[in-house]
Design a protein around this motif. Sequence first.
Motif, PDB file in Angstrom:
ATOM      1  N   SER A  29       0.829  -1.201  -0.169  1.00  0.00           N
ATOM      2  CA  SER A  29       0.056   0.099  -0.080  1.00  0.00           C
ATOM      3  C   SER A  29       0.811   1.486  -0.038  1.00  0.00           C
ATOM      4  N   VAL A  31       1.879   2.573   2.728  1.00  0.00           N
ATOM      5  CA  VAL A  31       1.659   3.120   4.191  1.00  0.00           C
ATOM      6  C   VAL A  31       2.701   2.278   5.030  1.00  0.00           C
ATOM      7  N   SER A  32       3.085   3.186   5.929  1.00  0.00           N
ATOM      8  CA  SER A  32       3.953   2.483   6.913  1.00  0.00           C
ATOM      9  C   SER A  32       3.429   1.363   7.969  1.00  0.00           C
ATOM     10  N   PHE A  35       2.077   2.681  11.017  1.00  0.00           N
ATOM     11  CA  PHE A  35       0.752   3.456  10.712  1.00  0.00           C
ATOM     12  C   PHE A  35      -0.543   2.549  10.848  1.00  0.00           C
ATOM     13  N   ILE A  36      -0.292   1.447   9.992  1.00  0.00           N
ATOM     14  CA  ILE A  36      -1.327   0.679   9.955  1.00  0.00           C
ATOM     15  C   ILE A  36      -1.683  -0.102  11.192  1.00  0.00           C
ATOM     16  N   PRO A  46      -6.685   7.724   9.333  1.00  0.00           N
ATOM     17  CA  PRO A  46      -5.977   7.893   8.214  1.00  0.00           C
ATOM     18  C   PRO A  46      -6.760   9.009   7.386  1.00  0.00           C
ATOM     19  N   SER A  47      -5.976   9.470   6.258  1.00  0.00           N
ATOM     20  CA  SER A  47      -6.224  10.337   5.411  1.00  0.00           C
ATOM     21  C   SER A  47      -7.031   9.595   4.301  1.00  0.00           C
ATOM     22  N   GLU A  49      -6.409   9.587   1.264  1.00  0.00           N
ATOM     23  CA  GLU A  49      -5.543   8.871   0.324  1.00  0.00           C
ATOM     24  C   GLU A  49      -4.969   7.686   0.862  1.00  0.00           C
ATOM     25  N   THR A  50      -4.786   7.521   2.487  1.00  0.00           N
ATOM     26  CA  THR A  50      -4.465   6.439   3.001  1.00  0.00           C
ATOM     27  C   THR A  50      -5.444   5.326   2.845  1.00  0.00           C
ATOM     28  N   ALA A  53      -5.201   3.822  -0.467  1.00  0.00           N
ATOM     29  CA  ALA A  53      -4.100   2.835  -0.635  1.00  0.00           C
ATOM     30  C   ALA A  53      -4.336   1.705  -0.073  1.00  0.00           C
ATOM     31  N   LEU A  54      -4.932   1.657   1.328  1.00  0.00           N
ATOM     32  CA  LEU A  54      -5.219   0.415   1.792  1.00  0.00           C
ATOM     33  C   LEU A  54      -6.178  -0.429   1.001  1.00  0.00           C
TER      34      LEU A  54
END
Length: 134
Positions: A29, A31-32, A35-36, A46-47, A49-50, A53-54
């Motif tokens: 994704s 994403v770190s 952070f997940i 999350p934003s 965008e995040t 991405a997920l």
Amino acid sequence: MKDMVQFGLQIRQLRKMNHFTLRELGERSGVSYSFINSIENNRFNPSRETVIALADALNSADKDELLLLAGFAPTDEESLDAPSGPGVSDIDDPEVSLFFKDFQSAPKERRDEMLRFWHFIKEQQINRTPDSEQ
């Protein structure tokens, strides 16, 4: 409606259904993984965008459902195909630009409410006489 607890649980469930570790989902994704983990444990929101991405990285994820759980408006494919015209970035007044950005990212119910208010203002303007107060 925003439900971050349910969102975190849904991300964890989808990640496990796909047999992904936190690190694997992070790599897929962008994403770190930490952070997940924080999202899954409801420590951070999350934003948009995040969330997208997920959803893209998780097979069988319903992007619109995840966006709604996270408190964002679902994707609108029709608006992506709309004819191009003046955009938010073409507006010189920062307050007006912020209004349109808020409008674009608002859930459908809020956009409908904002449009009703806008039509009310336009109607009042039409019925206003030159000597009346604003």
